[in-house]
Design an enzyme around this catalytic site. Sequence first.
Site, PDB file in Angstrom:
ATOM      1  N   HIS A 135       0.834  -1.202   0.000  1.00 56.17           N
ATOM      2  CA  HIS A 135       0.000   0.000   0.000  1.00 56.17           C
ATOM      3  C   HIS A 135       0.873   1.258   0.000  1.00 56.17           C
ATOM      4  O   HIS A 135       0.670   2.176  -0.806  1.00 56.17           O
ATOM      5  CB  HIS A 135      -0.916  -0.021   1.227  1.00 56.17           C
ATOM      6  CG  HIS A 135      -1.785   1.175   1.373  1.00 56.17           C
ATOM      7  ND1 HIS A 135      -3.118   1.164   1.051  1.00 56.17           N
ATOM      8  CD2 HIS A 135      -1.517   2.434   1.809  1.00 56.17           C
ATOM      9  CE1 HIS A 135      -3.632   2.356   1.277  1.00 56.17           C
ATOM     10  NE2 HIS A 135      -2.683   3.147   1.751  1.00 56.17           N
ATOM     11  N   GLU A 136       1.839   1.294   0.903  1.00 57.18           N
ATOM     12  CA  GLU A 136       2.705   2.476   0.993  1.00 57.18           C
ATOM     13  C   GLU A 136       3.601   2.603  -0.233  1.00 57.18           C
ATOM     14  O   GLU A 136       3.897   3.719  -0.674  1.00 57.18           O
ATOM     15  CB  GLU A 136       3.538   2.437   2.275  1.00 57.18           C
ATOM     16  CG  GLU A 136       2.709   2.476   3.545  1.00 57.18           C
ATOM     17  CD  GLU A 136       1.726   3.630   3.614  1.00 57.18           C
ATOM     18  OE1 GLU A 136       2.056   4.737   3.145  1.00 57.18           O
ATOM     19  OE2 GLU A 136       0.619   3.418   4.131  1.00 57.18           O
ATOM     20  N   HIS A 180       1.754   4.449  -2.966  1.00 57.24           N
ATOM     21  CA  HIS A 180       1.872   5.900  -2.801  1.00 57.24           C
ATOM     22  C   HIS A 180       3.233   6.375  -3.322  1.00 57.24           C
ATOM     23  O   HIS A 180       3.326   7.360  -4.051  1.00 57.24           O
ATOM     24  CB  HIS A 180       1.752   6.296  -1.329  1.00 57.24           C
ATOM     25  CG  HIS A 180       0.388   6.159  -0.747  1.00 57.24           C
ATOM     26  ND1 HIS A 180      -0.713   6.837  -1.213  1.00 57.24           N
ATOM     27  CD2 HIS A 180      -0.054   5.422   0.304  1.00 57.24           C
ATOM     28  CE1 HIS A 180      -1.762   6.534  -0.500  1.00 57.24           C
ATOM     29  NE2 HIS A 180      -1.398   5.668   0.438  1.00 57.24           N
TER      30      HIS A 180
END
Length: 157
Positions: free
Chosen positions: A67-68, A71
Amino acid sequence: MDQKELQQLVETVSLTSFHLPFEHQAVFNRRLRTTGGRYHLVTHDLDFNPKILDTFGMEEFLGVIKHELCHYHLHLAGKGYQHKDRDFKQLLKQVGGTRFVRSLNEHQSVPRYWLYECTNCHQKLYRQRKFNTGRYVCAACHGRFHLAKDEKIAVKQ
């Protein structure tokens, strides 16, 4: 897992899932309370909550890493890196990252209380904090309180 192992794991996940290198810092941040991780827009570093790894295991933690990294890679590519953006949602689904981390609040300990007792009428008081028994009296009989147990108890009775 220590900081070096985390850095190596993030670099490996970045290469295997995104086919792009991760060239910044990945660190554990124990101050994170409600989130699994955080991406810093200015420094491009990643912070991760170690409680996710301890509580839910490696599979959930890998989802947070992906998820990170979504980003991270989308921001560096100049595409939509926010949760609301289509690019972010598509890439997250493609690599198999988690959209939301499970709540840590469910796994917090039961609140504990100090038990005080009136010396006259034996009325019980449960308090989350200790208080000065010399300053307060019982509302029912004006007797003095004393600390009934010298340790906190788990539930109200």
